[in-house]
Write a protein that holds these residues in place. Structure first.
Motif, short mmCIF file in Angstrom:
data_model
loop_
_atom_site.label_atom_id
_atom_site.label_comp_id
_atom_site.label_asym_id
_atom_site.label_seq_id
_atom_site.Cartn_x
_atom_site.Cartn_y
_atom_site.Cartn_z
N CYS A 1 0.84 -1.20 0.00
CA CYS A 1 0.00 0.00 0.00
C CYS A 1 0.88 1.25 0.00
CB CYS A 1 -0.90 -0.01 1.23
SG CYS A 1 -1.87 1.50 1.47
N ILE A 2 0.50 2.24 -0.81
CA ILE A 2 1.26 3.50 -0.89
C ILE A 2 0.54 4.64 -0.17
CG2 ILE A 2 2.42 2.85 -3.04
CD1 ILE A 2 0.34 4.53 -4.55
N ASP A 3 -0.46 4.30 0.63
CA ASP A 3 -1.18 5.27 1.48
C ASP A 3 -1.92 6.34 0.68
OD1 ASP A 3 -0.37 4.10 3.97
OD2 ASP A 3 1.62 4.95 3.60
N CYS A 4 -2.28 6.05 -0.56
CA CYS A 4 -3.07 7.00 -1.35
C CYS A 4 -4.54 6.92 -0.92
CB CYS A 4 -2.92 6.72 -2.84
SG CYS A 4 -3.80 5.25 -3.41
N PRO A 5 -5.38 7.86 -1.31
CA PRO A 5 -6.77 7.88 -0.86
C PRO A 5 -7.75 7.16 -1.80
CG PRO A 5 -6.28 9.95 -1.92
CD PRO A 5 -5.00 9.15 -1.95
N GLY B 1 -19.12 -5.46 -0.33
CA GLY B 1 -18.33 -6.42 -1.09
C GLY B 1 -18.34 -6.16 -2.58
N CYS B 2 -18.42 -4.89 -2.97
CA CYS B 2 -18.56 -4.55 -4.39
C CYS B 2 -17.26 -4.70 -5.18
CB CYS B 2 -19.08 -3.12 -4.52
SG CYS B 2 -17.90 -1.85 -4.01
N ASN B 3 -16.12 -4.76 -4.50
CA ASN B 3 -14.79 -4.93 -5.13
C ASN B 3 -14.24 -3.66 -5.78
OD1 ASN B 3 -14.84 -7.59 -4.38
ND2 ASN B 3 -15.02 -8.43 -6.44
N ALA B 4 -14.90 -2.52 -5.60
CA ALA B 4 -14.41 -1.29 -6.23
C ALA B 4 -13.01 -0.94 -5.74
CB ALA B 4 -15.37 -0.13 -5.95
N CYS B 5 -12.75 -1.11 -4.45
CA CYS B 5 -11.44 -0.77 -3.90
C CYS B 5 -10.36 -1.68 -4.47
CB CYS B 5 -11.47 -0.83 -2.37
SG CYS B 5 -12.02 -2.42 -1.70
N GLU B 6 -10.66 -2.97 -4.57
CA GLU B 6 -9.67 -3.93 -5.09
C GLU B 6 -9.32 -3.61 -6.54
OE1 GLU B 6 -9.08 -8.74 -5.10
OE2 GLU B 6 -11.06 -7.95 -5.59
N ARG B 7 -10.33 -3.33 -7.35
CA ARG B 7 -10.09 -3.07 -8.77
C ARG B 7 -9.36 -1.75 -8.98
NH1 ARG B 7 -15.64 -4.41 -9.52
NH2 ARG B 7 -16.03 -2.24 -10.05
N SER B 8 -9.57 -0.79 -8.09
CA SER B 8 -9.05 0.57 -8.30
C SER B 8 -7.71 0.82 -7.64
CB SER B 8 -10.07 1.60 -7.79
OG SER B 8 -11.32 1.44 -8.42
N CYS B 9 -7.26 -0.05 -6.76
CA CYS B 9 -6.02 0.18 -6.01
C CYS B 9 -4.82 0.25 -6.96
CB CYS B 9 -5.82 -0.95 -5.01
SG CYS B 9 -4.30 -0.82 -4.03
N PRO B 10 -4.09 1.38 -7.00
CA PRO B 10 -2.97 1.53 -7.95
C PRO B 10 -1.89 0.46 -7.81
CG PRO B 10 -3.62 3.67 -7.11
CD PRO B 10 -4.37 2.66 -6.30
N PRO B 11 -1.42 0.14 -6.57
CA PRO B 11 -0.38 -0.90 -6.48
C PRO B 11 -0.95 -2.31 -6.33
CG PRO B 11 -0.65 0.11 -4.35
CD PRO B 11 -1.61 0.82 -5.27
N GLN B 12 -2.28 -2.43 -6.43
CA GLN B 12 -2.95 -3.73 -6.25
C GLN B 12 -2.60 -4.35 -4.91
OE1 GLN B 12 -1.84 -5.92 -9.84
NE2 GLN B 12 -3.60 -5.07 -10.92
N ALA B 13 -2.72 -3.49 -3.88
CA ALA B 13 -2.40 -3.92 -2.52
C ALA B 13 -3.61 -4.49 -1.79
CB ALA B 13 -1.85 -2.72 -1.72
N ILE B 14 -4.75 -4.50 -2.44
CA ILE B 14 -5.99 -4.93 -1.79
C ILE B 14 -6.45 -6.26 -2.37
CG2 ILE B 14 -8.45 -4.39 -1.48
CD1 ILE B 14 -7.74 -1.45 -1.46
#
Length: 331
Positions: free
Chosen positions: A257-261, A293-306
């Motif tokens: 994680c790069i601590d982005c918002p 559980g929509c997965n929006a955060c996982e799909r959108s995470c820039p470093p794919q940390a989720i």
């Protein structure tokens, strides 16, 4: 009285689902967006261009879009079918909800695609057998042939969610039984209107109340979580022990994680909170009960940390979960 009855019949099945823009993954600018509602609609009534709009002339109010929506951006009132189940708890055969096209007696909805997992879960919590009856979906112009499979998907999801209680819902999904439909009345012309009025009265009495939902006030944090997910939590009865694993897909964050918002920005229910501390550190917390559980955060995470974790302890629903605590990002 008749005026109110015919008003109900005129509106029955023509109510559009409520759309809450801040919950829509398209408006949230989630990577890849989302067009599940558009794919599910059998009438091409949904238009997506950075947000969702519904063609009122084409929409039949079937509800297939609400069953497909992963974040509750499109929804119907869940309390109406819940109350219908609760009111039938004392019936020896349990609760019964029928499609308006089935011609079979019972509490009716315009289409079974209006029903969501919380209703099936609640029937199990109340120890009430639930029978769902659909009409001839293959020939139906309201919902169409995909309805039984969509409803079965809702049932399967509800049973996964109820599994930790050790008491799955006793639920039956079936086509209408011609032998149980009304035999009708033979009437003269003079008595025709009276028969129509009596039939309208019976339909109004059996119809589960249906009216447009008010717009969500996004300034109220408790309104950001769809009623569907609030009822899913309530319907986990009998309550599993705190350490019991429950099925509730939600994100975990690893050390890349790069601590982005971004995860906070795309979350459709504000389930993820990002706080910058006075010393420059960043904390990410998750409200599991608010996560759809929509997965929006996982799909959108820039470093794919989720990545999504499917099971959590039951007590994780009760308080915020610390996902990440970083050092000073200002240095």
């Amino acid at each position: 009285m008749l005026e109110n009855v015919f008003k109900l019949l005129g509106e029955y099945g023509n109510v559009l689902p409520r759309y809450t823009g801040p919950r829509c993954l398209s408006e949230r600018l989630s990577v890849g967006g989302c067009d599940l509602c558009q794919q599910a609609c059998p009438h091409d009534a949904i238009i997506i261009f950075q947000s969702v709009s519904i063609n009122a002339d084409a929409c039949t109010g079937c509800g297939l879009c609400t069953q497909a929506c992963p974040s509750g951006a499109l929804e119907y009132d869940v309390t109406a079918p819940l109350n219908a189940v609760r009111e039938q708890k004392a019936q020896p055969q349990g609760a019964k909800i029928v499609c308006s096209k089935s011609e079979e007696g019972g509490r009716s909805v315009p289409c079974l695609a209006r029903l969501t997992a919380s209703t099936v879960m609640a029937a199990g919590a109340w120890d009430t057998p639930l029978t769902l009856v659909h009409g001839d979906c293959a020939a139906c112009t309201l919902g169409g042939p995909s309805v039984p499979a969509s409803v079965q998907g809702v049932i399967d999801e509800a049973q996964r969610l109820r599994a930790p209680t050790g008491r799955p819902t006793e639920v039956t999904l079936r086509a209408h039984d011609p032998e149980q439909q009304g035999s009708g009345e033979r009437v003269s012309r003079r008595l025709l209107f009276g028969a129509m009025a009596r039939g309208a009265g019976r339909m109004a009495a059996q119809a589960i109340p249906d009216s447009p939902l008010p717009f969500v006030d996004w300034s109220e944090p408790e309104d950001r979580v769809p009623a569907e997910w609030r009822w899913r939590v309530r319907a986990l009865r009998p309550a599993p022990t705190p350490e019991t694993a429950i099925y509730w897909p939600a994100p975990l964050i690893d050390d890349t994680c790069i601590d982005c918002p971004v995860c906070e920005n795309v979350c459709p229910t504000d389930a993820i909170t990002r706080d910058v501390q006075p010393d420059g550190g960043v904390t990410l917390t998750l409200s599991l009960a608010s996560c759809t559980g929509c997965n929006a955060c996982e799909r959108s995470c820039p470093p794919q940390a989720i990545h999504m974790q499917p099971h959590w302890r039951r007590d994780a629903l009760d308080s915020p979960i610390l996902l990440r605590e970083s050092g000073n990002i200002l240095q």
